[in-house]
Design a protein around this motif. Sequence first.
Motif, PDB file in Angstrom:
ATOM      1  N   HIS A  36     -36.234 -43.286 -37.822  1.00 48.24           N
ATOM      2  CA  HIS A  36     -36.305 -44.339 -38.847  1.00 48.24           C
ATOM      3  C   HIS A  36     -37.344 -45.400 -38.515  1.00 48.24           C
ATOM      4  O   HIS A  36     -37.581 -45.741 -37.353  1.00 48.24           O
ATOM      5  N   ASP A  96     -35.741 -48.129 -30.564  1.00 43.48           N
ATOM      6  CA  ASP A  96     -34.859 -47.920 -31.728  1.00 43.48           C
ATOM      7  C   ASP A  96     -35.632 -48.294 -32.979  1.00 43.48           C
ATOM      8  O   ASP A  96     -35.508 -49.398 -33.447  1.00 43.48           O
ATOM      9  N   GLU A 118     -32.423 -47.301 -42.349  1.00 41.65           N
ATOM     10  CA  GLU A 118     -31.311 -46.807 -41.510  1.00 41.65           C
ATOM     11  C   GLU A 118     -30.452 -47.931 -40.985  1.00 41.65           C
ATOM     12  O   GLU A 118     -29.223 -47.821 -40.911  1.00 41.65           O
ATOM     13  N   GLU A 119     -31.080 -49.036 -40.612  1.00 44.53           N
ATOM     14  CA  GLU A 119     -30.320 -50.123 -39.978  1.00 44.53           C
ATOM     15  C   GLU A 119     -29.366 -50.817 -40.948  1.00 44.53           C
ATOM     16  O   GLU A 119     -28.553 -51.641 -40.535  1.00 44.53           O
ATOM     17  N   GLU A 140     -32.224 -39.676 -33.851  1.00 38.76           N
ATOM     18  CA  GLU A 140     -32.046 -40.633 -32.757  1.00 38.76           C
ATOM     19  C   GLU A 140     -30.596 -40.605 -32.273  1.00 38.76           C
ATOM     20  O   GLU A 140     -29.733 -40.019 -32.919  1.00 38.76           O
TER      21      GLU A 140
END
Length: 522
Positions: free
Chosen positions: A142, A175, A209-210, A237
């Motif tokens: 992402h 990340d 995504e977050e 991930e």
Amino acid sequence: MTDRSGKCNIMKLVKIVSFGLLVVVLVCFVAATLRTLTFDVNSGLQLAHWEKTRNIASDINQHQRKELLANFREAIQIPTVSTSKTQLNITALGEFNSLLRKVFPTVFSSHLVQHEVVANYSHLFWVPGSDLALVPYMLLAHIDVVPADENDGWEAPPFSAKEMDGFIYGRGTIDNKQSVMGILQALEYLLIRGYSPQRGFFIGLGHDEEVGGLQGAMNIVKVLKKKGVQLAFVLDEGLAVLDGVISGLQGPAALIGISEKGQATVKLSVFKAPGHSSMPPRESSIGILAGAVKRLEDNPMPILFGEGPERRTFEHLAHRFGLPIKFLMSNMWLFSPLIGRVMERSPDTNAFLRTTTAVTMFNSGVKVNVLPSLAEAYVNLRIHPAQTVQEVLEFIQSTVGDERVKMELVNGFDPLPVSSYDETSFGFQTIKKTLLDQFPQVSVAPGLCIGNTDSRHYTDLAKDIYRFAPTWIKPGDTQRFHGINERISKKNYEELVVFYFNLIQNCDIKELPSPHGAGHEL
Ligand SMILES: CCCCCCCC/C=C\CCCCCCCC(=O)NCC(=O)O
Ligand SMILES: [Zn+2]
Ligand SMILES: [Zn+2]
């Protein structure tokens, strides 16, 4: 006397022999029941029987070393921050789109690659394989990142991508821009070196995504469903290579997430009539809510260690611990409560044991002399695979134990299904082989991903979903996820590019070598 003492001696002897026999029987029983696992988890790959592929060498020259690092640093410098479902930095996301096209010109121009933008900022790539009988797979990552405030104590500004002591600092370095850039950089180099795959594959890069992946991942899945795609496996991930993080473990361990925890966000609220602060009631809305939150923190959810896939991690790694830990881990059926008590002491290991309870937002009050009518708190729970959203809600209700505190489920989903990891598991074994070729010193084991990933939206497309990237996590690094001083070493970023470069080629085999002679067809 002699008789009596003789009798006594015989009695003593009988007692000693009986006791001895009892001890022998007990030891035999215990030895038969308890075990010390000594198998080598990295064996069983049948490396000698692995189908021969003519892999393109993954060496990186000095020019490429500079180039791939410069590309990565540019990616970190773009603040693709997601704050909430409605607060995405769309300017940055647009800029990121242009960056990808600029630094990966071959990916975007090759006749071997089909590309489409999904939901404005997410990307879907399709690289068809020459052998149509081989089921394709998919790599995910992402683009967006969580917010970062330089004033929280960053040693370098979070969007500077500053290089210090061999590390690149910045939000997204672990990340998850290391995978976004690592995957595309690997594909760029493969295409430049004349590679064309036998097994087709997709790459999906989500942009939200977050905040749940409801735009990016969910729409990519819709597109793939419309095309009738089914996938051999998905790699997203998640977990990482842990080096010195699990205390007592000899050597690094690569944990491949075979499931991920569920999640629930619960809103607690207390309503009281507002009034003048000079005549306060005995309990305010804030006080009642604070009491409820405190009870939740004081009463964590039960330890469920050993009842989910985390059990497999320790059974796989048992042989890499010294005694007596090795013995305890080999007999989880007996010792998991004891191991759980030790592991709950640290937040990162505690996360594997139970459903965790995090109070993440607390709001109330508008003015110093007005008693607030409403106090609200949000509790974010990460659900252990042995529990469900429903069970967690019941636990909260009974722990809060106060009817004045209203509870509302904002959103939630149960833990994700467990993917295969045995000798016939194509995705798991291919990832494992690629890892061991590159990092022979690492033990590979299945694991439970404690965070959530875009891959949870892919369950209708693939039975086997793995959450892993070969990001090396050392002591102190776990706090860098969503925390301050997120960073990756330059060496590790290069290793990621090499990993994806080799993984893509290793997936070209038709089937896994079988330990029993017959291949595992896909
Ligand atoms: C077996 C004990 C080992 C303890 C060490 C913990 C190692 C942790 C390794 C990786 C961190 C996990 C991060 C997971 C990815 C999270 C992705 C994400 O942020 N998703 C959003 C969300 O969950 O809210
Ligand atoms: Zn992430
Ligand atoms: Zn994250």
